[in-house]
Scaffold this motif. Structure first.
Motif, PDB file in Angstrom:
ATOM      1  N   TRP A  64       0.833  -1.204   0.000  1.00  0.00           N
ATOM      2  CA  TRP A  64       0.000   0.000   0.000  1.00  0.00           C
ATOM      3  C   TRP A  64       0.867   1.254   0.000  1.00  0.00           C
ATOM      4  CZ3 TRP A  64      -4.896  -0.130  -1.397  1.00  0.00           C
ATOM      5  CH2 TRP A  64      -5.539  -1.376  -1.341  1.00  0.00           C
ATOM      6  N   HIS A  65       1.925   1.156  -0.761  1.00  0.00           N
ATOM      7  CA  HIS A  65       2.842   2.287  -0.926  1.00  0.00           C
ATOM      8  C   HIS A  65       3.683   2.032  -2.169  1.00  0.00           C
ATOM      9  CE1 HIS A  65       5.758   5.416  -0.226  1.00  0.00           C
ATOM     10  NE2 HIS A  65       6.724   4.515  -0.251  1.00  0.00           N
ATOM     11  N   GLY A  66       3.965   3.089  -2.919  1.00  0.00           N
ATOM     12  CA  GLY A  66       4.843   2.963  -4.070  1.00  0.00           C
ATOM     13  C   GLY A  66       4.148   2.356  -5.280  1.00  0.00           C
ATOM     14  N   ILE A  67       4.939   2.062  -6.291  1.00  0.00           N
ATOM     15  CA  ILE A  67       4.439   1.576  -7.570  1.00  0.00           C
ATOM     16  C   ILE A  67       4.723   0.084  -7.704  1.00  0.00           C
ATOM     17  CG2 ILE A  67       4.709   1.759 -10.091  1.00  0.00           C
ATOM     18  CD1 ILE A  67       5.426   4.701  -9.692  1.00  0.00           C
ATOM     19  N   LYS A  68       3.702  -0.664  -8.087  1.00  0.00           N
ATOM     20  CA  LYS A  68       3.883  -2.107  -8.247  1.00  0.00           C
ATOM     21  C   LYS A  68       4.887  -2.391  -9.366  1.00  0.00           C
ATOM     22  CE  LYS A  68      -0.315  -2.507 -11.107  1.00  0.00           C
ATOM     23  NZ  LYS A  68      -1.677  -3.108 -11.170  1.00  0.00           N
ATOM     24  N   GLY A  69       5.785  -3.341  -9.099  1.00  0.00           N
ATOM     25  CA  GLY A  69       6.795  -3.723 -10.078  1.00  0.00           C
ATOM     26  C   GLY A  69       7.918  -2.728 -10.262  1.00  0.00           C
ATOM     27  N   ASP A  70       7.985  -1.721  -9.396  1.00  0.00           N
ATOM     28  CA  ASP A  70       9.036  -0.709  -9.530  1.00  0.00           C
ATOM     29  C   ASP A  70      10.402  -1.343  -9.280  1.00  0.00           C
ATOM     30  OD1 ASP A  70      10.105   1.765 -10.035  1.00  0.00           O
ATOM     31  OD2 ASP A  70       9.013   2.809  -8.451  1.00  0.00           O
ATOM     32  N   THR A  71      11.431  -0.749  -9.864  1.00  0.00           N
ATOM     33  CA  THR A  71      12.811  -1.188  -9.650  1.00  0.00           C
ATOM     34  C   THR A  71      13.529  -0.174  -8.778  1.00  0.00           C
ATOM     35  OG1 THR A  71      13.445  -0.091 -11.726  1.00  0.00           O
ATOM     36  CG2 THR A  71      12.933  -2.451 -11.829  1.00  0.00           C
ATOM     37  N   TYR A  72      14.697  -0.571  -8.262  1.00  0.00           N
ATOM     38  CA  TYR A  72      15.398   0.277  -7.297  1.00  0.00           C
ATOM     39  C   TYR A  72      16.868   0.468  -7.680  1.00  0.00           C
ATOM     40  CZ  TYR A  72      11.260  -0.020  -4.414  1.00  0.00           C
ATOM     41  OH  TYR A  72       9.972   0.099  -3.947  1.00  0.00           O
ATOM     42  N   SER A  73      17.137   0.520  -8.977  1.00  0.00           N
ATOM     43  CA  SER A  73      18.527   0.641  -9.447  1.00  0.00           C
ATOM     44  C   SER A  73      19.190   1.918  -8.941  1.00  0.00           C
ATOM     45  CB  SER A  73      18.561   0.613 -10.979  1.00  0.00           C
ATOM     46  OG  SER A  73      18.063  -0.614 -11.458  1.00  0.00           O
ATOM     47  N   THR A  74      18.493   3.053  -9.048  1.00  0.00           N
ATOM     48  CA  THR A  74      19.075   4.329  -8.616  1.00  0.00           C
ATOM     49  C   THR A  74      19.336   4.329  -7.123  1.00  0.00           C
ATOM     50  OG1 THR A  74      17.870   5.459 -10.386  1.00  0.00           O
ATOM     51  CG2 THR A  74      18.776   6.829  -8.629  1.00  0.00           C
ATOM     52  N   CYS A  75      18.374   3.827  -6.365  1.00  0.00           N
ATOM     53  CA  CYS A  75      18.518   3.760  -4.909  1.00  0.00           C
ATOM     54  C   CYS A  75      19.719   2.903  -4.520  1.00  0.00           C
ATOM     55  CB  CYS A  75      17.233   3.187  -4.306  1.00  0.00           C
ATOM     56  SG  CYS A  75      17.316   2.874  -2.536  1.00  0.00           S
ATOM     57  N   LYS A  80      25.395   2.447  -2.749  1.00  0.00           N
ATOM     58  CA  LYS A  80      26.697   1.796  -2.923  1.00  0.00           C
ATOM     59  C   LYS A  80      27.826   2.812  -2.980  1.00  0.00           C
ATOM     60  CE  LYS A  80      29.229  -1.367  -5.948  1.00  0.00           C
ATOM     61  NZ  LYS A  80      29.147  -2.266  -7.137  1.00  0.00           N
ATOM     62  N   TYR A  81      27.620   3.911  -3.699  1.00  0.00           N
ATOM     63  CA  TYR A  81      28.715   4.832  -3.956  1.00  0.00           C
ATOM     64  C   TYR A  81      28.676   6.127  -3.150  1.00  0.00           C
ATOM     65  CZ  TYR A  81      30.013   1.812  -7.811  1.00  0.00           C
ATOM     66  OH  TYR A  81      30.406   0.729  -8.560  1.00  0.00           O
ATOM     67  N   PHE A  82      27.533   6.426  -2.548  1.00  0.00           N
ATOM     68  CA  PHE A  82      27.444   7.699  -1.846  1.00  0.00           C
ATOM     69  C   PHE A  82      27.005   7.499  -0.401  1.00  0.00           C
ATOM     70  CE2 PHE A  82      26.936   8.499  -6.373  1.00  0.00           C
ATOM     71  CZ  PHE A  82      27.965   9.408  -6.577  1.00  0.00           C
ATOM     72  N   GLU A  83      25.716   7.464  -0.136  1.00  0.00           N
ATOM     73  CA  GLU A  83      25.253   7.299   1.236  1.00  0.00           C
ATOM     74  C   GLU A  83      23.858   6.703   1.206  1.00  0.00           C
ATOM     75  OE1 GLU A  83      23.396  11.708   2.050  1.00  0.00           O
ATOM     76  OE2 GLU A  83      25.560  11.468   2.267  1.00  0.00           O
ATOM     77  N   ASP A  84      23.427   6.230   2.351  1.00  0.00           N
ATOM     78  CA  ASP A  84      22.099   5.626   2.440  1.00  0.00           C
ATOM     79  C   ASP A  84      21.033   6.712   2.337  1.00  0.00           C
ATOM     80  OD1 ASP A  84      20.143   3.778   2.705  1.00  0.00           O
ATOM     81  OD2 ASP A  84      20.517   3.325   4.821  1.00  0.00           O
ATOM     82  N   GLU A  85      19.996   6.441   1.574  1.00  0.00           N
ATOM     83  CA  GLU A  85      18.885   7.379   1.489  1.00  0.00           C
ATOM     84  C   GLU A  85      18.027   7.270   2.733  1.00  0.00           C
ATOM     85  OE1 GLU A  85      17.518   8.250  -2.929  1.00  0.00           O
ATOM     86  OE2 GLU A  85      17.101   6.191  -2.372  1.00  0.00           O
TER      87      GLU A  85
END
Length: 297
Positions: A64-75, A80-85
């Motif tokens: 009940w949050h976000g988009i179904k089937g969404d991917t998380y490549s940017t996150c 990995k390279y900067f900091e945790d969102e």
């Protein structure tokens, strides 16, 4: 027209079921904006986002949050390279946040931005921010003071058991927008939706003009579940919400299985544990509203 003051995920379940009995242009939803957050140059507004995803048919109804089937490549790349969102955001959802951030940076109001995004998604229901003023919410949890977004990420269950107090933050006193005021005036009924009374509903009610409009209309409120934690804090929060809702509504609805009954409340099965039970609740609710309309005609 029916207007819902959205209380988060539980309200989403109810609204989805109401769409079986009403056309989308007969439904208006007023949403909390105190959870809006700038993240890495993008502007998230979770309560509004999830309503947009619901009405456009892409909401993840498992979480009940976000988009179904969404991917998380940017996150994942960012972590990995900067900091945790602060919060993990899907790639498609992030696109909505980028667009909103761009529009708001150009000086466009939250109401107009939301309208523009809804038009892009082909939504004909009115999804309206409660206020165009900046409004933040901080929750006192134990010795910490955290945002409502942080609260939802770190804790589950009834928020009445957890929150010690809430504080609204603003530069100018928040006022209900003229668009939100208009849909309430034009509505056959206003529903104070189930879900998160302290972090989603109270920030809407706190906007100037909201209380008087609710008192002028046929307003139905969903009482929160009685807290499982029998601490003084939980009971105090529960009693406070019930008192506010009783003062503002003509009809208070309580779950029929609650042992601690609220005097004068209508008892219905409000536990939307399945699509069928949610549709049954929406049917009962629409019957109450139509019955009231016949009495006042």
């Amino acid at each position: 027209m029916i207007t819902v003051l959205s209380g988060g995920s539980e309200s989403l379940k109810l609204i989805r079921s109401m769409r079986h009995f009403l056309d989308d242009d007969e439904i208006a939803v007023i949403a909390n904006t105190s959870d809006a957050l700038w993240m890495e140059g993008t502007l998230a507004s979770p309560d509004i986002d999830d309503l947009i995803f619901l009405f456009s048919g892409i909401l993840n109804t498992t979480k009940w949050h976000g988009i179904k089937g969404d991917t998380y490549s940017t996150c994942l790349f960012f972590r990995k390279y900067f900091e945790d969102e602060i919060t993990g955001v899907g790639d498609k959802e992030r696109a909505v946040h980028i667009a909103r951030g761009r529009y708001v940076s150009e000086g466009i109001s939250s109401t107009q931005v939301t309208k523009e995004i809804c038009e892009r998604f082909g939504i004909c229901s009115a999804i309206l921010p409660a206020t165009d003023n900046f409004l933040g919410l901080r929750c006192k949890v134990g010795d910490e003071t955290i945002s409502s977004l942080n609260l939802r990420q770190r804790f589950s269950g009834n928020e009445l058991d957890i929150i010690g107090s809430i504080d609204l933050e603003y530069y100018n006193e928040p006022v209900l927008t003229k668009e939100a005021s208009s849909v309430i005036r034009e509505s056959d009924a206003v529903i104070i939706g189930p879900g998160s009374p302290m972090t989603s509903v109270l920030p809407i009610i706190a906007c100037g003009g909201t209380r008087n409009l609710l008192l002028e209309n046929f307003t139905i409120a969903f009482a929160p579940p009685f807290p499982k934690n029998d601490s003084g804090l939980a009971l105090s929060n529960y009693n406070k919400i019930v008192r506010i809702y009783k003062d503002l509504s003509e009809l208070l609805i309580q779950d029929s299985l609650e042992e601690d009954r609220i005097e004068g409340a209508m008892l219905l099965n409000t536990k939307m544990t399945s699509r069928h039970s949610a549709e049954s609740l929406a049917w009962d609710l629409m019957s109450v509203i139509r019955s009231h309309g016949k009495k006042t005609a």
